[in-house]
Design an enzyme around this catalytic site. Structure first.
Site, short mmCIF file in Angstrom:
data_model
loop_
_atom_site.label_atom_id
_atom_site.label_comp_id
_atom_site.label_asym_id
_atom_site.label_seq_id
_atom_site.Cartn_x
_atom_site.Cartn_y
_atom_site.Cartn_z
N ARG A 240 -0.01 10.34 1.96
CA ARG A 240 -1.42 10.12 2.22
C ARG A 240 -1.94 11.02 3.33
NH1 ARG A 240 -2.01 4.94 -0.24
NH2 ARG A 240 -4.18 4.29 -0.21
N ARG B 125 -7.65 -8.43 -3.82
CA ARG B 125 -6.90 -7.98 -2.65
C ARG B 125 -7.73 -8.12 -1.39
NH1 ARG B 125 -4.63 -2.16 -4.11
NH2 ARG B 125 -5.48 -1.79 -2.04
N ARG C 201 -12.26 -5.18 -8.65
CA ARG C 201 -10.88 -5.20 -9.10
C ARG C 201 -10.24 -6.57 -8.86
NH1 ARG C 201 -7.18 -0.44 -6.98
NH2 ARG C 201 -7.70 -1.23 -4.92
N LYS D 43 -5.32 5.45 -9.95
CA LYS D 43 -3.99 6.08 -9.91
C LYS D 43 -2.88 5.07 -10.18
CE LYS D 43 -4.11 6.22 -4.88
NZ LYS D 43 -3.53 4.90 -4.60
N ARG E 8 -11.70 2.81 3.84
CA ARG E 8 -10.60 3.40 3.08
C ARG E 8 -11.02 4.74 2.47
NH1 ARG E 8 -9.45 -1.39 -0.66
NH2 ARG E 8 -8.12 0.01 -1.85
P1 ADP Z 1 -5.61 2.17 -2.51
O1 ADP Z 1 -5.08 3.52 -2.88
O2 ADP Z 1 -6.46 1.57 -3.58
O3 ADP Z 1 -6.26 2.14 -1.16
P2 ADP Z 1 -2.92 1.18 -1.93
O4 ADP Z 1 -2.33 -0.03 -2.50
O5 ADP Z 1 -2.30 2.49 -2.28
O6 ADP Z 1 -4.44 1.13 -2.39
O7 ADP Z 1 -2.95 1.09 -0.32
C1 ADP Z 1 -3.47 -0.03 0.36
C2 ADP Z 1 -3.32 0.17 1.87
O8 ADP Z 1 -1.94 0.25 2.23
C3 ADP Z 1 -3.95 1.43 2.44
O9 ADP Z 1 -5.31 1.29 2.73
C4 ADP Z 1 -3.10 1.67 3.70
O10 ADP Z 1 -3.51 0.86 4.76
C5 ADP Z 1 -1.73 1.20 3.28
N1 ADP Z 1 -0.90 2.32 2.75
C6 ADP Z 1 -0.45 2.49 1.47
N2 ADP Z 1 0.27 3.61 1.34
C7 ADP Z 1 0.29 4.18 2.57
C8 ADP Z 1 0.86 5.36 3.10
N3 ADP Z 1 1.56 6.23 2.33
N4 ADP Z 1 0.68 5.62 4.43
C9 ADP Z 1 -0.01 4.79 5.22
N5 ADP Z 1 -0.59 3.67 4.79
C10 ADP Z 1 -0.45 3.36 3.48
#
Ligand code: ADP
Ligand code: ZN
Length: 212
Positions: free
Chosen positions: A88, A155, A122, A13, A166
């Site tokens: 989320r 990461r 990644r 995404k 996750r």
């Molecule tokens: P991915 O979708 O690959 O897990 P992201 O960069 O979107 O990677 O998110 C990494 C982490 O950041 C998540 O596992 C979560 O802990 C936190 N995070 C990101 N966006 C949110 C959100 N909207 N609400 C709560 N936690 C979030």
């Protein structure tokens, strides 16, 4: 044009959101990036967020909402934006609806078996944020960004243990958003089973049909 890109971790995404910023000159607003930035700056908010992120859990809604509101108020969001990683869960979606009206949600659907492999391979550029994969999209020189020669890194939350959690978190909390937005007639699902380029074409077509 206010868009949401929905998808499991590793669905690509973020990659597609970046592509859309080029197509329509609207910014990508990634809550993951906003949180990682806070973590890097080691402010109170970042310190708190870090423990959740590194175990693969969601950061508390109030923290994320605070960061999001500040970001959406910036000038570059006035013509629209692509939300990547937000909402989320249903609570976050309800909060978002109070701030702004979304035009379209793109749901990127990927076979679960593929996701772990995608995420653990990644690599991201420290300098420009470009994303690579050691197997599917390797840089021409190992560990170095093709675009800016920056150093590539993994990461902290892209390890196998954290990735599994996750994906669990995604199934329990984020997946219900598919029903939430499709009942509002806002959702379109794209199946990602080919290359990044093929996915780009699907995204482009969807947006052209929706917004001519
Ligand atoms: P991915 O979708 O690959 O897990 P992201 O960069 O979107 O990677 O998110 C990494 C982490 O950041 C998540 O596992 C979560 O802990 C936190 N995070 C990101 N966006 C949110 C959100 N909207 N609400 C709560 N936690 C979030
Ligand atoms: Zn780079």
């Amino acid at each position: 044009m206010k868009l949401i890109v929905l998808g499991a971790p590793g669905s690509g995404k973020g990659t597609q959101a970046k592509f859309i910023t080029q197509l329509y000159q609207i910014p990508q607003v990634s809550t993951g990036d906003l949180l990682r930035d806070a973590v890097k700056r080691e402010n109170a908010l970042g310190v708190k967020a870090k423990e959740y992120m590194n175990t693969g859990n969601l950061v508390p809604d109030a923290i994320v909402l605070e960061l999001l509101k500040i970001r959406l108020m910036k000038d570059d969001c006035s013509k629209g934006f692509i939300l990547d990683g937000y909402p989320r869960n249903i609570t976050q979606a309800d909060e978002l609806a109070k701030i702004t009206e979304i035009d379209q949600v793109i749901n990127i659907s990927v076979d679960h078996g593929l996701l772990v492999k995608r995420i653990t391979g990644r690599r991201t550029c420290k300098e420009c944020g470009a994303i690579y994969h050691i197997e599917y999209q390797p840089p021409s020189q190992e560990g170095i960004c093709d675009k800016c020669s920056g150093e590539l890194f993994q990461r902290e939350d892209d390890t196998e243990e954290t990735v599994k959690n996750r994906l669990n978190t995604y199934d329990k909390q984020t997946k219900p958003l598919i029903e939430y937005y499709s009942s509002q007639n806002l959702l379109q699902t794209l199946i990602s089973d080919g290359t990044i380029e093929e996915m780009r074409q699907k995204v482009k077509l969807l947006l052209e049909n929706r917004f001519h």
